[in-house]
Design an enzyme around this catalytic site. Structure first.
Site, short mmCIF file in Angstrom:
data_model
loop_
_atom_site.label_atom_id
_atom_site.label_comp_id
_atom_site.label_asym_id
_atom_site.label_seq_id
_atom_site.Cartn_x
_atom_site.Cartn_y
_atom_site.Cartn_z
CG ASN A 267 -1.63 31.57 54.93
OD1 ASN A 267 -1.19 31.42 53.80
ND2 ASN A 267 -2.30 30.61 55.57
CD GLU A 268 4.20 35.24 59.28
OE1 GLU A 268 3.33 35.96 59.81
OE2 GLU A 268 5.07 34.65 59.95
N PRO A 269 1.43 38.48 56.95
CG PRO A 269 1.54 40.24 58.49
CD PRO A 269 1.93 38.80 58.31
CB SER B 96 -0.76 35.50 52.84
OG SER B 96 0.39 35.07 53.52
CB THR C 22 5.77 34.79 63.00
OG1 THR C 22 4.64 35.49 62.47
CG2 THR C 22 5.40 33.32 63.18
#
Length: 638
Positions: free
Chosen positions: A161-163, A165, A180
């Site tokens: 869950n990346e920035p 999300s 990432t």
């Protein structure tokens, strides 16, 4: 944790549990998981685990496997759901999380195959949406996840869950953040080989777990841990969403917890039991906070920033200032091997003997010049007998094309050499068909090691270190041909012990750069410590008169408050240091494993050395071009 700190968690919005190191922290988490499994077994129920991959949880899985082999733990009542998987990704790929989980846990315990769930990276794009919905339903149908374990990415991502999300996101296909992918580049032997997408449980899926345990090890995670635990909830740092959960623990080692307020600035949190190191840390912090030299700090400055009790205890700001100023002044020396015929009572190194035998341990074949090249040059210039021990071959960090280039050169020099031509053809064919992450043949690993050995010898010659004083240990733990290494063994310790006992140095320099994301520095240091312990046990008395200095710089620098010796580097020596680094041509321009810093190693080293000098200057010390910092390892002589 510092025993002089009276614990107060007023700034922490998530419960944190701090252990001394990752090994103890992993054991703590493994016991939590084992306890849940055993409790559910007594109740005749299933234990549902949410599992993570990556380097963080591997020791936890090792302990769980150990518990099972000792007959203490069965997994027959366990159901697991993994957080994520790269997409696309075949389950038998070297990089698949299916393979990771099988190798680290499932192949070694008695869990039923039907109870294991890992996102399927081999699906067609059209199948993914329904698959993700079904994944959510499976979790719901077994009553939800009892314990969800997590790592944390440098961007604050949990799972993938990346920035950006959302709080309520569910299992889905996402696009990976550039940072990432950069962090994963070493595992894939190049960022270009890292998949662009992944399937991941959502933040909402994670938050639905009954209990969450997030683990983090190392200084590299300290900033994002501080923001996640003490900062505001925001989508740009998904881990902050865990503040919403009422049963979430962050299990940390000392290094990853180092930026929490109660650790870094406890005087802002509660009353402190002041000792010399805490006084030094607090005064340096205050000086930098106010952008004032140490000797200019006032009673009012200390009072305003929670240190009124320190002033009351010591007497005045002037007394504190002078105490810390003198401590810092005494760390600075242009004589890292000790200044002959001088009073050494206030110096970090002894005047005698002079010259000294100095042994520099370099985990990889370039760490010596990257992290302490200026000090190395100074030791040589001042007449010390300098030895360098290259602990590993560094062979996996050589690009394939370098091997062909060197063999091409050899074949050109030795024209009509049938064997060499045959060898070159074999190497070309192997490398042409090699897949990303595929292990090189033993012969190619040897060639790559020889390339790095030649570069290290070139750097030695440039620095004035005799070639006979260059020792290539090729420690066995490293020689796997992959990023993942074996645990170190007695053989690694014996090789190191034998070298130490042969040279009998008065000074040892070793890499304390534990932020190395690949872990080699940490293992190399542990091997040295064990060799030293063995020397003491075997009553090799010379070790009692040896100082051990730890350097950093390749990945991170020491905090000024921790430095016990700082060696100034002038413009000329900084240029010489960079030239020594340039001798490592296979690492120049583009390193195989750059970590999370995209700059070249010489750029990182130069910037960190200059930053250290600038910080000393701002504190009111003499102004230098650059400085290298060291911490002394004080081992127990009993």
């Amino acid at each position: 944790m510092n025993p002089n700190l009276l614990e107060d968690r007023r700034f922490e919005k998530i419960h944190t549990i701090i252990q001394e190191d990752s090994k103890k922290a992993s054991l703590f988490v493994a016991n939590e998981i084992a306890g849940l499994i055993q409790e559910k077994q007594k109740e005749g129920k299933k234990a549902v685990l949410g599992l993570a991959t990556g380097s963080t949880p591997t020791k936890v899985y090792d302990y769980l496997v150990q518990f099972h082999k000792e007959g203490r733990l069965s997994f027959k009542n366990v159901i697991t759901f993994n957080l994520d998987e790269y997409y696309p990704m075949q389950p038998n790929s070297l990089h698949s999380y299916v393979r990771f989980m099988n190798e680290h846990l499932f192949n070694h315990v008695d869990i039923g195959a039907e109870n294991v769930h890992i996102p399927d990276g081999s699906l067609s794009p059209e199948e993914i949406r329904d698959y993700c919905l079904d994944y959510e339903k499976k979790i719901e149908n077994v009553g939800g996840i009892d314990i969800q374990i997590l790592g944390i990415g440098r961007t604050g991502h949990i799972g993938f869950n990346e920035p950006g999300s959302s709080l309520n996101s569910k299992t889905r296909l996402i696009r990976l953040d550039r940072v990432t992918r950069l962090d994963a580049a070493s595992d894939f032997f190049g960022q270009e080989n890292v998949p662009m997408r992944a399937i991941t449980m959502g933040v909402g899926t994670i938050l639905s777990a009954k209990k969450i345990i997030l683990m983090a090890w190392g200084e590299g995670k300290a900033d994002v841990i501080q923001q996640s635990v003490e900062g505001q909830i925001k989508e740009s740092i998904p881990a902050t969403f865990l503040q919403h959960h009422n049963n979430c623990d962050f299990v940390l080692d000392d290094a990853s917890s180092s930026k929490l307020s109660r650790i870094q600035t406890p005087w802002l949190v509660t009353e402190c039991k002041w000792d010399d190191h805490l006084i030094k840390s607090a005064t340096i912090w205050l000086s930098e906070k106010l952008n004032k030299a140490i000797l200019k700090l006032t009673n009012e400055d200390y009072n305003e920033y929670g240190m009124g009790n320190l002033v009351a205890e010591i007497g005045s700001a002037e007394q504190i200032n002078l105490k810390v100023f003198n401590q810092l002044q005494r760390t600075i020396t242009g004589w890292p091997g000790g200044k002959p015929n001088a009073d050494d009572s206030q110096r970090p190194e002894r005047a005698n003997p002079h010259p000294k035998t100095s042994l520099i341990f370099s985990p990889h074949p370039d760490d010596d010049v990257i992290s302490m090249g200026g000090t190395l040059l100074r030791l040589v210039d001042q007449g010390h007998n300098v030895h360098i021990a290259y602990q590993t071959s560094g062979n996996i960090a050589v690009f394939d094309d370098e091997v062909i280039r060197f063999l091409d050169f050899a074949a050109t020099v030795q024209e009509d050499n049938v064997e060499l031509d045959k060898k070159l053809k074999e190497v070309r064919e192997f490398l042409a068909s090699k897949k990303p992450g595929q292990v090189d043949s033993e012969e190619i690993q040897k060639f790559k090691g020889l390339i790095r050995r030649g570069e290290a010898l070139a750097a030695c010659r440039y620095c004035g270190v005799e070639e006979k004083n260059a020792h290539f240990l090729n420690l066995p733990f490293y020689e796997t041909g992959t990023v993942k290494k074996r645990p170190h063994s007695e053989e690694d310790v014996k090789i190191t012990y034998d070298l130490l006992n042969k040279i009998k140095p008065e000074q040892i320099f070793a890499a304390g750069d534990l932020s190395d994301p690949h872990g080699t520095h940490r293992v190399c240091l542990e091997i040295i410590y064990q060799a030293i312990d063995l020397l003491k046990k075997n009553r090799q008395d010379w070790i009692n008169n040896c100082y051990v200095w730890l350097y950093r710089g390749a990945w991170q620098e020491w905090e000024v408050a921790d430095m016990e010796m700082t060696v100034p580097i002038g413009p000329k020596d900084m240029a010489r240091k960079k030239n020594a680094i340039f001798k490592h041509q296979s690492q120049k321009d583009s390193a195989m494993f750059p970590g999370n810093d995209e700059r070249e190693f010489w750029q990182r080293a130069e910037q960190r050395n200059k930053e250290t000098a600038n910080r000393y200057n701002a504190l009111g010390m003499a102004e230098y071009e650059a400085m290298e910092g060291f911490v002394r390892y004080h081992f127990n002589f009993n």
